[in-house]
Design an enzyme around this catalytic site. Structure first.
Site, PDB file in Angstrom:
ATOM      1  N   SER A 106      69.850   3.315 -42.850  1.00 21.25           N
ATOM      2  CA  SER A 106      70.561   2.289 -43.608  1.00 21.25           C
ATOM      3  C   SER A 106      70.419   2.500 -45.120  1.00 21.25           C
ATOM      4  CB  SER A 106      70.067   0.911 -43.167  1.00 21.25           C
ATOM      5  OG  SER A 106      70.936  -0.087 -43.617  1.00 21.25           O
ATOM      6  N   ASP A 250      76.442   0.864 -48.651  1.00 19.05           N
ATOM      7  CA  ASP A 250      75.164   1.557 -48.407  1.00 19.05           C
ATOM      8  C   ASP A 250      75.430   2.751 -47.479  1.00 19.05           C
ATOM      9  OD1 ASP A 250      75.431   0.185 -45.962  1.00 19.05           O
ATOM     10  OD2 ASP A 250      73.269  -0.093 -45.779  1.00 19.05           O
ATOM     11  N   ASP A 254      77.396  -0.751 -43.750  1.00 25.03           N
ATOM     12  CA  ASP A 254      77.481  -2.122 -43.235  1.00 25.03           C
ATOM     13  C   ASP A 254      77.316  -3.140 -44.355  1.00 25.03           C
ATOM     14  OD1 ASP A 254      74.780  -1.614 -43.534  1.00 25.03           O
ATOM     15  OD2 ASP A 254      74.196  -2.306 -41.534  1.00 25.03           O
TER      16      ASP A 254
HETATM   17 MG    MG Z   1      72.978  -0.536 -43.796  1.00 23.82          MG
END
Ligand code: MG
Length: 464
Positions: A106, A250, A254
């Site tokens: 992430s 990112d 998301d």
């Molecule tokens: Mg993310």
């Protein structure tokens, strides 16, 4: 023998993460993937697992390990290649798969990697199931398939395209109207997975795109978390090109952050508030967010006569509540927009389409003018070390020292003073031995005073 988890691997409700080559190795990932495949089969969800990754340089290595682990326990695997996490979640849901694995850390820096665990239906594993899975990982070696039970793999490259079409079909987005305005957009995908969907989405919406970091090669030119402090270069690009908006995502796309037409990063809380404004303008209904998200969302919802409900921090907690309440929009103040009309997961590309719709609804009005109409708040976010076993004493002392009109104990302690438009949220971090202190008020001094008072109370409790 069960997998031995390295001591520096970070284990939390969202999964396992660490630095590649240190705690995160192909051996670890193969072991975790095998355990996950066995877990999904044991829970009766089936044997089909969808695997995707972000653009990290460790991705190809770790995806192969994950696929090996899944095949070793008799799963069938569909590989998507580099995709945003929301694309993976859409594929899990629409194929009816037992679950999915996203090889992505992430917003963490390039040297990190991790696994995201998708459940049947395309949401993350709820906390109870994640706990069961982590217990299984620690206690039991998964049963491996015999030679004639090993499944196969297929590659599917079409999911980004399908995801994009679904966004353009959303009832809240009018592509013709957006296209008609030829909006100039500065875009920063930080060389993450956003590069495979965002430029094409903006192109389909007739935008003039000035991009940076569009190569999904995992070499992030800056700290990849899309917080305001990391978006100065995007601000410069907005200013240099005369763009009407700057968009940053990112590495697994998301979360979405905004920069206004003057090049000023807006902070992530506004993403959800503006997206919700567009949705609620067309479909009134309940809104769900977490306990640490700005009140500006409440103001936007109130304008449409709608309610905001708050769930504990963490995407899955918000999603579970959204499903329970039948919410029409929700998400998190960190730039995560969740649109149930599309799916129940944070989706930066869907958020971007809503933001372009937001601009298109008042042609020629600069984004900063639109935002100036909203009440303005300041948020202060800090952390303090505090012993976890004294948390209940801390909450009692805080409630005494800061008498509030409303309090919520669903995730630490949240105190609220609606008349002053201020709140304080104190909660233990899921990943570090610290408590997080988040306060919001009409001005920075008032927010700061709340955090300072809370810090003093915590110190007093820790010393007794
Ligand atoms: Mg993310």
């Amino acid at each position: 023998m069960p997998i031995s988890l390295p001591p520096d691997l970070i284990v939390s409700v969202s999964g396992f993460r660490g630095r590649v080559g240190e705690s995160v190795t192909p051996e670890l990932v193969a072991g975790l993937a095998a355990a996950y495949g066995a877990f999904l089969r044991a829970e009766g969800d089936g044997d089909h697992v969808v695997v995707g990754r972000d653009s990290r340089t460790s991705g190809p290595m770790l995806v192969r390990a994950a696929v090996s682990g899944l095949l070793s326990v008799g799963c069938r695997v569909t590989e998507l290649g580099i995709v945003p996490t929301p694309t993976l979640m859409l594929a899990v849901r629409d194929t009816g798969a037992a679950g999915g694995l996203g090889v992505t850390a992430s917003h963490n820096p390039a040297e990190w990697n991790a696994l995201k665990f998708a459940a049947k239906g395309g949401t993350f594993l709820p906390p109870g199931r994640m706990t069961r899975f982590q217990t299984l990982v620690r206690e039991r070696d998964p049963a491996r398939a015999a030679w004639n039970e090993i499944g196969g793999t297929t590659r599917e490259a079409s999911w980004v395209h399908r995801h994009l079409e679904r966004i353009l079909d959303l009832p809240f987005v009018d592509p013709e109207r957006i296209r008609g305005q030829r909006i100039r957009v500065a875009l920063d995908c930080v060389n993450g997975a956003g590069g495979v969907i965002m430029p094409e989405l903006l192109d389909r919406l007739g935008c003039e795109v000035h991009g940076m970091g569009l190569e999904p090669d995992g070499r992030f030119p800056r700290d990849p978390e899309p917080t305001a402090a990391n978006l100065n270069a995007l601000g410069d690009l907005v200013a240099a090109t005369g763009a009407g908006i700057g968009l940053a995502v990112d590495p697994d796309a998301d979360r979405l952050s905004l920069v206004d037409e003057r090049g000023r990063p807006l902070g992530e809380d506004l993403t959800l508030a503006l997206a919700a404004d567009v949705v609620l303008g067309r479909r009134r209904g309940d809104v769900v967010t977490n306990l640490s998200t700005s009140r500006v969302l409440d103001d936007v919802a109130a304008k449409h006569g709608c309610r905001v409900m708050r769930a504990p921090v963490g995407e899955i907690n918000v999603v579970v509540r959204m499903i329970e309440e039948g919410a029409v929009v929700g998400g998190e103040g960190n730039g995560g927009v969740i649109l149930p009309a599309l799916h129940h997961t944070r989706d930066a590309a869907a958020g971007a389409a809503l933001l372009l719709q937001y601009l298109a609804e008042e042609p020629g009005v600069p984004l900063s003018d639109r935002i100036a109409r909203l009440p303005s708040y300041r948020i202060v976010k800090e952390k303090a070390s505090f012993p976890r076993d004294r948390l209940d004493d801390a909450y009692a002392a805080l409630a005494r020292d800061l008498p509030a009109d409303d309090s919520d104990r669903n995730d630490g302690l949240r105190l609220e003073w609606p008349a002053e438009s201020s709140w304080l949220h104190v909660r233990p971090s899921g990943t570090e031995p610290v408590v997080r202190l988040i306060a919001e008020a009409r001005d920075g001094a008032a927010a700061r005073a709340l955090v300072d008072t809370a810090r003093r109370t915590l110190r007093t409790v820790a010393a007794t």
